[in-house]
Scaffold this active site. Sequence first.
Site, PDB file in Angstrom:
ATOM      1  N   PHE A 237      46.416  40.753  44.290  1.00 34.86           N
ATOM      2  CA  PHE A 237      45.352  41.008  43.438  1.00 34.86           C
ATOM      3  C   PHE A 237      45.850  41.476  41.932  1.00 34.86           C
ATOM      4  O   PHE A 237      45.037  42.502  41.391  1.00 34.86           O
ATOM      5  CB  PHE A 237      44.583  42.104  43.913  1.00 34.86           C
ATOM      6  CG  PHE A 237      44.361  42.007  45.472  1.00 34.86           C
ATOM      7  CD1 PHE A 237      43.593  40.802  46.030  1.00 34.86           C
ATOM      8  CD2 PHE A 237      44.639  42.825  46.673  1.00 34.86           C
ATOM      9  CE1 PHE A 237      43.368  40.614  47.354  1.00 34.86           C
ATOM     10  CE2 PHE A 237      44.316  42.489  47.807  1.00 34.86           C
ATOM     11  CZ  PHE A 237      43.503  41.300  48.258  1.00 34.86           C
ATOM     12  N   GLU A 702      38.920  35.258  40.458  1.00 29.46           N
ATOM     13  CA  GLU A 702      38.742  36.734  40.093  1.00 29.46           C
ATOM     14  C   GLU A 702      36.970  36.780  39.905  1.00 29.46           C
ATOM     15  O   GLU A 702      36.456  37.957  39.901  1.00 29.46           O
ATOM     16  CB  GLU A 702      39.301  37.158  38.779  1.00 29.46           C
ATOM     17  CG  GLU A 702      40.880  37.381  39.013  1.00 29.46           C
ATOM     18  CD  GLU A 702      41.471  37.411  37.821  1.00 29.46           C
ATOM     19  OE1 GLU A 702      41.984  38.415  37.580  1.00 29.46           O
ATOM     20  OE2 GLU A 702      41.398  36.373  36.915  1.00 29.46           O
TER      21      GLU A 702
END
Length: 735
Positions: A237, A702
């Site tokens: 992430f 994202e």
Amino acid sequence: MSPLTVDPPLLGDPVDRVDGPLKVTGAAPYPSDVSYPGLVHAALVQSTVGAGTISRIDAAGAREAPGVLTVITYENTPPLADAPVTRLGPSPRFPLRDNRIVHYGQHVAIVVAVTVEQAVAAARLVRVEYDPTPPLVGVTDPDAPVEPNAGGLDSDRGDVDAALAGAEVTYDERFSVAPETNNPLGLFATVARWEGDRLVVHESTQWPVMVRQCLATVFGVPEQDVRVLVPFIGGGFGAGLRLPPHTILTALAARVLDRPVKLVLTRPQMFSSIGHRPETEQRLRLGATRDGKLVAIAHEATTAVGIEEENFEPVTMSTANSYDCANVVTRQRQVRLNIPNPGSMRAPGTAQGNFAIESALDELAYQLRCDPIALRLRNYAEVQPASGLLWSSKALRDCYRVGAERFGWADRQPEVRSMRDGDWLIGYGMAGVTFDWYQAPCQARISIRRDGTAYARSAATDLGTGTYTVATQVTADLLGLDLDRVRFDLGDSDLPPAPQAGGSGLAMSLGAALHDAAGNLLRALVGLVTDDDAAPLRGRRADEVTMADGRLQLVADPSVGETYTDILDRHGLAELTEDGQVTPDPSNSAMAPGGAFAARFAEVRVDEELGIVRVSRLVTAVDGGRILNPKTARSQILGATVMGIGMALLEQTEFDPGTGRVANATFGDYLIPVNADVPDLDVVFVGEPDRFSPIGIKGLGEVGVVGIGAAIANAVHHATGRRIRSLPITVEDLL
């Protein structure tokens, strides 16, 4: 017309992950799984003050402990070069350069022992004394140094002051987003081994080529003498986009001992070692006509950064291109604090900036008494506002329409507190999303083998996003092969260089490089047969043939051609290999490359007496260009949406104001969404293949986070009448 096609059957097919069997059988090799003969284990010692200097460090007890092989502190660290600046900015500060402490949890020593238990026990025996100074912890601290125009993101278009002064309707509010920590499931690990002057590192990273470059610089060895391996990683992430100091320490320990060394971070160490989404404060001012046309947008953002570090957090970057408005100003600054340096966390900056602007537009819609979707359509940017160029693709209008239909937006009663189910207040909220385009240079290599199979590879990574699978699909489609005839490898810095798995750009970059490599292969095959008397395609040009069904064949008459096997066999070749590359340059394009667009629709239920918020429905409509694999694409949006729920309602990294210590650095204290927090999630893709990408795709890694915070906050306002401008939204906000 290009002889290469990217049409069905394989592209767009929701095939299962090609790496799935390895993962479900436990055979996928993650960095923490790696072992070597003679491997030893490391443990970190971290500072217990937030600022100051080390006055004394006593490692004698640790060095005498059972199994201990070495203890490295700033006192015995050999000279090392600074890690270089990468595409994402300066590398993190190396903590053992001197005795200064810049944040709580800074590494002050590394202990290596025969077993991990011995290393951990010995690390507790290292005694460190400090001369502390008061740490700077919050972005509102008046003593904290301020860096204006952070990242060079300040921008001006038109005359905002004049437009605001003359606006019929104005808006001026402030927003805040708490810091969050990435917290991938897999603990970050490093295994380092020196083979003479050659360094091999198994690393939790999203960018093996960057790690190779940085380690080569730090240790003064040629890049080709550093190999970084990461075939699998347990998530990231954004946490794996820089070279963390613990990786250098592990490689240093391996060099000192001339033995393989493994270091696995603990969960609390993950909170202080690999970055986090920074604390963010924003001010948003809008000016509009009474019929809802925006005439001015002024967006200011302040984010936290480490006291001696850098971090690119583009909070305001999307603002100027999100809506059609002639007068836009953005300002961004950073406040330097004694905290672990923030880093990228899924949709860095954009997630926070979208929360502010989409919440503000919802407030403006109430002020103007118009539908929130209608307000956004009134200000729809048909062209990219910054350049005036047509988008390479944009189906945001379809996102609004399709998402609203699936959600049942027409059933929304516009008045606040007007919808109820027993003791639960019901609220509907929505948000639009404009995600910036990003693509970086990339290379790939494809080989066609005499047995009719293909082998493609690139030094990319797969965070769990499905890179293995979609790259295999793209290669198979370009070469006209069945999926099981193609193998794709990644996660090795010795392969052709690839950019980071970050910025939602890897699939575009890698797909374009594979497209170029396949085109070069086609031309190479044509070159083999052009003067071959035995070839059915003798004398044909590359633009007359195509690759399909495992063969080279005539576009005008597919019956004319032959298999790759026949061509290679006749020319005595075991395989034919070609490289491909892409160096994107949108500045020379007649169109504005469009990133992903989306619309998010949320239904919440709020217990009026207890202040409990439950997300009961979430619908997402996404323009992601050509969808290579609906199954992996949907999974990306689903996972990111869950992260968005965490950002909206649960996640907050708590820094102790007196010391800068992360006070909730465990999964027992740091709240993340669990199954009970997540409703059924509806995801639909709209739009057409993007014109800028040779294979028509956009990044999807994202965009799924963005807009969730605003949609939920707007729904909470619709349910309760309370406008919450800070995330996460807590029970205390609603009581």
